[in-house]
Design a protein around this motif. Structure first.
Motif, PDB file in Angstrom:
ATOM      1  N   ALA A 136     -66.268  18.379  30.907  1.00 46.06           N
ATOM      2  CA  ALA A 136     -65.563  17.149  31.290  1.00 46.06           C
ATOM      3  C   ALA A 136     -66.121  16.596  32.596  1.00 46.06           C
ATOM      4  N   ASN A 137     -66.482  17.485  33.501  1.00 48.75           N
ATOM      5  CA  ASN A 137     -67.076  17.084  34.781  1.00 48.75           C
ATOM      6  C   ASN A 137     -68.366  16.303  34.526  1.00 48.75           C
ATOM      7  N   LEU A 138     -69.232  16.871  33.717  1.00 52.18           N
ATOM      8  CA  LEU A 138     -70.507  16.231  33.377  1.00 52.18           C
ATOM      9  C   LEU A 138     -70.293  14.928  32.626  1.00 52.18           C
ATOM     10  N   ASP A 139     -69.376  14.962  31.669  1.00 52.97           N
ATOM     11  CA  ASP A 139     -69.177  13.810  30.796  1.00 52.97           C
ATOM     12  C   ASP A 139     -68.661  12.596  31.557  1.00 52.97           C
ATOM     13  N   MET A 140     -67.752  12.807  32.517  1.00 54.83           N
ATOM     14  CA  MET A 140     -67.202  11.662  33.238  1.00 54.83           C
ATOM     15  C   MET A 140     -68.287  10.935  34.032  1.00 54.83           C
ATOM     16  N   LEU A 141     -69.122  11.678  34.716  1.00 54.42           N
ATOM     17  CA  LEU A 141     -70.180  11.049  35.514  1.00 54.42           C
ATOM     18  C   LEU A 141     -71.164  10.312  34.604  1.00 54.42           C
ATOM     19  N   ALA A 142     -71.493  10.934  33.473  1.00 49.13           N
ATOM     20  CA  ALA A 142     -72.411  10.291  32.527  1.00 49.13           C
ATOM     21  C   ALA A 142     -71.811   8.976  32.020  1.00 49.13           C
ATOM     22  N   LYS A 143     -70.502   8.994  31.782  1.00 45.67           N
ATOM     23  CA  LYS A 143     -69.821   7.802  31.276  1.00 45.67           C
ATOM     24  C   LYS A 143     -69.812   6.699  32.336  1.00 45.67           C
ATOM     25  N   TYR A 144     -69.476   7.071  33.577  1.00 44.71           N
ATOM     26  CA  TYR A 144     -69.517   6.076  34.659  1.00 44.71           C
ATOM     27  C   TYR A 144     -70.934   5.525  34.826  1.00 44.71           C
TER      28      TYR A 144
END
Lengths: 345, 345
Positions: A254-262
């Motif tokens: 989730a940590n990785l995914d949020m930054l990728a999404k932003y």
């Protein structure tokens, strides 16, 4: 002999509630809770189910830590600096002004002792906390008038909180607490002169460019905000080992995914905002320098009174100084060339 | 009625083998395989066990894709550009010169269509591939003599492979294939004049500064190398849904963890390398410009002959141009200030 509690089984049925610090309209930051819940449920064939609730559905944004500590909910997803009123050390796990960018936050957390240091502190509040999202460097916010120097900050009423608010106050700003939904009307009426929020993708939804068109960068108080999943510490410790592993991997994902999404969504949002009238401006150099100086003063003041804060800050600062030694070499020179190549078309 | 195969059970016992493309001495990059295996085993109470093998224990570095496709092993952990000899499109999932940095790679992979695009191609080779690590921007490598301009590259024998090797050849470099363990003696004897490897933490172990002291940056051919976990496609599809979820989260966690580990360990390694005699140098601007121009020529040549490559490259380039629009604002200005503040002490 006492029977073992059900939770000691390998794949017990568990139903938890998670209170998010964010509304569902912030789909990127709120979305981390859904992402975590989905993975945990799928990984356990629906046996470990975490139900996310938006801010306000069970408790409000600023009550999430208390709700986890008391066991009202088993989990929260939140920005730790919301709780600086309890102790400024909470901010150390989220973002401290002029410290780490997003990658450096992760390096500090997972391989610089950060997760352990944060949890040593969180244990005092009955919480086990794991990183669960990052926004990247945030924007410096929306201003009704152009800021040409530090003088233009005098008496400015700005929606900004926590340690950054204390720093701004040193420079003559009057920090204001304004809930997300009230920012737009406050800027429109002139009750406040400026407001910081997050970055282009989230800011666009609130339409700030219509009432405070000067859009400043960088948000030096959040070089890379780390969001956290909070677990009630006793509940966390009762989890079987396999559920802990599943939860830990889901937090990292989730940590990785949020930054990728932003990172994927901010560029087009920035383009649209500028098209809609946002006046993009870097903070003047004297504002950056004065902010940096004021930040160090605030750090000295808090550190002199709070050993936990000092310990965390010292670790983060030492790590930061090493990180930028390296980042200025490969990363920065690559980005520099790519930015110039792009602007040449 | 036909009995369901064991694998259709919710928590079947599975034993898989994984061949890494790396030796155990590269603990950071090899470590991702151990990290993945540990999480998957813990999450399934030891029911889904993946055993990692170092390069050469089952098959060599460059045979990993074939071994996964044929089912000799169920999994690999590798850099996809090792297989450009089969098809240059393999490189698109790993790193293409002058494209994305590490964060942008992740944004493209998870929220820019990258994972699907890579797997559309990988399916032709019987592989399902998920991102499983990133090195960040690599270094430009070790040179026996100082490079003052493009002229100094003429006739230079450099250990560099793949698309970057083709680009270097356009500039007069003679690309060489040299296995990791042979680089040091080749540089020492002068069989080669230069060699690129990874970054400070890994490079330090090989002691290149003693035989080729000029250490250049940035490695413009790898702004943020993505490593991949490869799954034999049929074996992947047979996995129960909960094991797929566990594997996906473990891949994402490994992806995040590797970059955090590199970012935490590179700074002190760089400091030690410089202390041991490495002469840190940026590539001259004319070398960067010529490399960029030659890269675009190579891209045109490959794209004209290979529709899969063109499709991937077009997606990556369009994404890159949007990303740097955003990165130059918040991220770059924050990093710029922090780098300057640091160097002032």
């Amino acid at each position: 002999a006492v029977a073992k509690p059900a939770i000691a089984q390998s794949n017990p049925e568990i139903r938890w509630r998670l209170t998010s610090g964010f509304p569902k309209s912030l789909d990127t930051i709120y979305g981390a809770a859904d992402f975590f819940a989905k993975y945990v449920s799928e990984a356990t064939d629906g046996k470990f189910v975490v139900q996310p609730f938006a801010a306000g559905e069970i408790v409000g944004t600023f009550q999430a830590a208390d709700a986890v500590q008391s066991g009202t909910v088993e989990m929260a997803h939140t920005a730790s600096y919301y709780y600086v009123g309890k102790d400024p050390t909470f901010a150390a796990g989220a973002a401290l002004p002029f410290t780490l960018n997003a990658r450096q936050q992760n390096a500090w957390m997972y391989h610089g002792g950060g997760v352990d240091l944060v949890n040593e502190f969180m244990a005092k509040h009955g919480i086990h906390a794991l990183p669960g999202g990052n926004t990247g460097t945030q924007m410096g916010g929306w201003f009704r008038k152009e800021i040409k120097s530090v003088q233009d900050l005098q008496g400015l009423k700005m929606r900004i909180a926590g340690v950054a608010g204390q720093v701004m106050a040193k420079m003559g700003v009057i920090p204001q607490q304004v809930a997300g939904g009230d920012i737009y009307p406050s800027l429109e009426r002139g009750t406040i002169d400026a407001a910081e929020w997050i970055g282009p993708y989230d800011d666009e939804k609130l339409g700030f460019q219509k009432v405070a068109p000067y859009y400043y960068y960088p948000g030096w108080w959040e070089g890379g905000l780390t969001l956290h999943f909070y677990f009630n510490k006793a509940k966390w410790e009762e989890l079987p080992k396999n559920y802990k592993a599943i939860a830990e991997a889901a937090c990292m994902a989730a940590n990785l995914d949020m930054l990728a999404k932003y990172d994927a969504r901010n560029p087009s949002a920035l383009r649209r905002l500028v098209g809609a009238g946002a006046q993009l401006r870097p903070f003047p150099q004297d504002v950056m320098e004065a902010s940096y100086k004021a930040t160090n003063e605030v750090y000295d003041e808090i550190s002199s009174k709070n050993a936990d804060f000092k310990k965390a800050l010292d670790s983060i600062r030492a790590f930061r100084n090493e990180e930028y030694l390296w980042f200025q070499v490969g990363e920065y020179s690559f980005d520099t060339f790519m930015i110039r190549a792009r602007s040449r078309g």
